[in-house]
Design a protein around this motif. Structure first.
Motif, short mmCIF file in Angstrom:
data_model
loop_
_atom_site.label_atom_id
_atom_site.label_comp_id
_atom_site.label_asym_id
_atom_site.label_seq_id
_atom_site.Cartn_x
_atom_site.Cartn_y
_atom_site.Cartn_z
N ALA A 192 -19.08 11.46 18.02
CA ALA A 192 -18.67 10.48 17.00
C ALA A 192 -17.24 10.01 17.23
O ALA A 192 -16.93 8.82 17.06
CB ALA A 192 -18.82 11.09 15.61
N ILE A 193 -16.36 10.93 17.62
CA ILE A 193 -14.97 10.55 17.91
C ILE A 193 -14.93 9.59 19.10
O ILE A 193 -14.23 8.57 19.07
CB ILE A 193 -14.13 11.81 18.19
N ASP A 194 -15.68 9.91 20.15
CA ASP A 194 -15.69 9.05 21.33
C ASP A 194 -16.21 7.65 20.99
O ASP A 194 -15.68 6.63 21.47
CB ASP A 194 -16.56 9.67 22.43
N LYS A 195 -17.25 7.58 20.15
CA LYS A 195 -17.78 6.28 19.74
C LYS A 195 -16.75 5.49 18.93
O LYS A 195 -16.60 4.27 19.09
CB LYS A 195 -19.06 6.47 18.91
N ALA A 196 -16.04 6.19 18.03
CA ALA A 196 -15.03 5.52 17.21
C ALA A 196 -13.87 5.03 18.06
O ALA A 196 -13.35 3.92 17.85
CB ALA A 196 -14.53 6.46 16.13
N LEU A 197 -13.42 5.84 19.00
CA LEU A 197 -12.31 5.43 19.87
C LEU A 197 -12.67 4.21 20.70
O LEU A 197 -11.80 3.38 21.03
CB LEU A 197 -11.90 6.59 20.77
N LYS A 198 -13.95 4.06 21.01
CA LYS A 198 -14.41 2.92 21.80
C LYS A 198 -14.71 1.70 20.93
O LYS A 198 -14.41 0.56 21.31
CB LYS A 198 -15.65 3.30 22.59
N ASN A 199 -15.28 1.92 19.74
CA ASN A 199 -15.80 0.83 18.93
C ASN A 199 -15.09 0.62 17.60
O ASN A 199 -15.41 -0.31 16.87
CB ASN A 199 -17.29 1.05 18.65
N GLY A 200 -14.13 1.48 17.27
CA GLY A 200 -13.37 1.33 16.04
C GLY A 200 -13.83 2.22 14.92
O GLY A 200 -13.03 2.88 14.25
N VAL A 201 -15.15 2.25 14.67
CA VAL A 201 -15.74 3.08 13.61
C VAL A 201 -17.07 3.60 14.12
O VAL A 201 -17.79 2.90 14.84
CB VAL A 201 -15.96 2.27 12.31
N SER A 202 -17.40 4.83 13.73
CA SER A 202 -18.72 5.37 14.09
C SER A 202 -19.27 6.17 12.93
O SER A 202 -18.52 6.72 12.12
CB SER A 202 -18.64 6.25 15.35
N THR A 203 -20.59 6.23 12.86
CA THR A 203 -21.27 7.12 11.92
C THR A 203 -22.41 7.80 12.65
O THR A 203 -23.22 7.14 13.32
CB THR A 203 -21.81 6.36 10.70
N GLU A 211 -5.97 2.97 14.81
CA GLU A 211 -5.28 1.86 15.47
C GLU A 211 -6.06 0.55 15.44
O GLU A 211 -5.53 -0.50 15.79
CB GLU A 211 -4.93 2.24 16.91
N ASN A 212 -7.34 0.60 15.02
CA ASN A 212 -8.07 -0.64 14.80
C ASN A 212 -7.70 -1.29 13.47
O ASN A 212 -8.15 -2.40 13.17
CB ASN A 212 -9.58 -0.39 14.84
N PHE A 213 -6.88 -0.59 12.67
CA PHE A 213 -6.50 -1.09 11.35
C PHE A 213 -4.98 -1.24 11.22
O PHE A 213 -4.49 -2.27 10.77
CB PHE A 213 -7.03 -0.16 10.26
N VAL A 214 -4.25 -0.20 11.59
CA VAL A 214 -2.79 -0.22 11.53
C VAL A 214 -2.24 0.55 12.71
O VAL A 214 -2.95 1.33 13.35
CB VAL A 214 -2.25 0.40 10.21
N ALA A 215 -0.96 0.33 13.00
CA ALA A 215 -0.31 1.11 14.06
C ALA A 215 -0.29 2.58 13.66
O ALA A 215 -0.08 2.92 12.50
CB ALA A 215 1.11 0.61 14.30
N LEU A 216 -0.54 3.45 14.63
CA LEU A 216 -0.61 4.88 14.35
C LEU A 216 0.70 5.38 13.75
O LEU A 216 0.69 6.19 12.81
CB LEU A 216 -0.94 5.64 15.63
N ALA A 217 1.82 4.91 14.26
CA ALA A 217 3.12 5.34 13.74
C ALA A 217 3.28 4.95 12.27
O ALA A 217 3.84 5.71 11.47
CB ALA A 217 4.25 4.75 14.57
N ASP A 218 2.78 3.78 11.90
CA ASP A 218 2.85 3.35 10.50
C ASP A 218 1.97 4.23 9.61
O ASP A 218 2.35 4.56 8.48
CB ASP A 218 2.43 1.89 10.37
N PHE A 219 0.81 4.58 10.13
CA PHE A 219 -0.09 5.47 9.36
C PHE A 219 0.58 6.83 9.13
O PHE A 219 0.57 7.36 8.02
CB PHE A 219 -1.41 5.65 10.11
N HIS A 220 1.14 7.39 10.21
CA HIS A 220 1.84 8.67 10.09
C HIS A 220 2.97 8.58 9.07
O HIS A 220 3.16 9.49 8.24
CB HIS A 220 2.42 9.09 11.44
#
Length: 352
Positions: free
Chosen positions: A98-109, A277-286
């Protein structure tokens, strides 16, 4: 009570699981997961389950080889049949998928059925958080193993289906919510019974539907039931949460929704993973996550002796403490480990 070092206890459990029939790699995954749950302070989903898992593996109640087949698969989704594989092992592999799918496609279920007991749900959302994703997960008990009465009822109709959410912070620990839809998880009542301890009055109902402090009345016979989250006044909230989690974990996964009180040692698993990172910059999220932690901790305390903790911080602090001091293991559990080692021909490296 014995205090056992986590590395040696992990190795010991790996040897037990391997001797029971799992491959060495799968035995390592299971041992890491079980001891990891206890390191985080959740013994009910950790050291207390070793005997159960050995029994299931030896007795053929679960398959010794992890085998995942796809009922349906698309770029960002999958419905998976775990073919009665060991739950911790299969769920770690499914979560990484699921993580691999999300990293490739943005969201996975991903949903899973025919899955052995997967243990602590927070483990899997934490895996995603450690890879800079947000994850949301739930399970049901494959249509059975109902422990909780509906709000206003006296007989078991639902499992206390948990909800877990994980998110990274860029700090010392990820945020992890892992909550039962009941006031307490079944395992904590079992732990209390094993220790001969009473429990809070708002944890369970006796067979007649009355609150009780005796944990043995949950198991019976006759069986009692768990009280929904919110208790006698606001238990409609926990009941509704468990109900909807049963839909996600049961109807959407092909595991089936709750319909029997018969014991079922399987889970239906629902997991959504979001690439930040498909929504906001990771640094901003942190930055936002850390700001929220700081904001909540800035509140004046009711009791100066008790800190305000962020979700997942208790587990982080407990892990540090138990790595330093060892895992507390009741003498009765140590004895069961000793007996299993003798039966399986495993070296008693812990001198139990």
């Amino acid at each position: 009570m014995r205090y056992l070092p986590a590395p040696e206890l992990t190795l010991f459990c790996q040897q037990l699981f391997h001797a029971a029939g799992l491959s060495l790699d799968d035995a390592q995954l299971l041992a890491d997961s079980v001891i990891g749950s206890s390191l985080a302070g959740h013994d009910s989903h950790g050291i207390m389950l070793v005997g159960r898992y050995v029994k299931e593996i030896r007795g053929g109640e679960i398959e010794k080889e992890c085998r995942l087949t796809f009922d349906k698969e698309f770029p960002s989704t999958a419905t998976i049949n775990a073919n009665n594989s060991q739950g911790h092992v299969a769920s770690q592999r499914v979560t990484q998928l699921a993580i691999d799918k999300a990293l490739k496609n943005g969201v996975s279920t991903v949903t899973v059925h025919n899955l052995g007991h997967l243990g602590r749900l927070g483990t899997y959302v934490e895996m995603a958080a450690m890879q800079d994703c947000v994850a949301i997960a739930t399970i049901n008990n494959h249509g059975g193993a109902t422990w909780m009465a509906p709000f206003g009822g006296t007989e078991r109709r639902l499992p206390p289906n948990p909800l877990a959410v994980g998110a990274p912070t860029g700090g010392e620990f990820p945020l992890v919510l892992d909550m039962s839809a009941s006031n307490v998880a079944v395992g904590k009542c079992i732990v209390a019974q094993a220790k001969g301890e009473s429990i809070p009055i708002d944890w369970i109902l006796d067979p007649a539907g009355n609150p009780t402090t005796d944990p043995s009345l949950l198991i019976g016979p006759p069986a009692g039931s768990l009280i929904p989250l919110g208790g006698q006044v606001a238990g409609h909230k926990g009941y509704a949460l468990a109900f909807m989690m049963d839909i996600l974990g049961g109807a959407l996964s092909r595991a089936g929704c709750s319909h029997t009180t018969d014991y079922v040692s399987q889970n239906g698993f629902f997991l959504t993973v979001i690439k930040i990172e498909n929504f906001v910059a990771l640094a901003d999220f942190h930055k936002e996550a850390q700001q929220l932690i700081d904001w909540c901790k800035s509140s004046p305390k009711v009791d100066d002796s008790r800190d305000i903790l962020a979700p997942g911080e208790f587990e982080y602090l407990t892990r540090l403490e138990r790595i330093a001091d060892g895992l507390p293991v009741p003498e009765s559990v140590c004895e069961s480990y000793r007996q299993m080692a003798e039966e399986l021909g495993v070296e008693n490296i812990l001198e139990l």
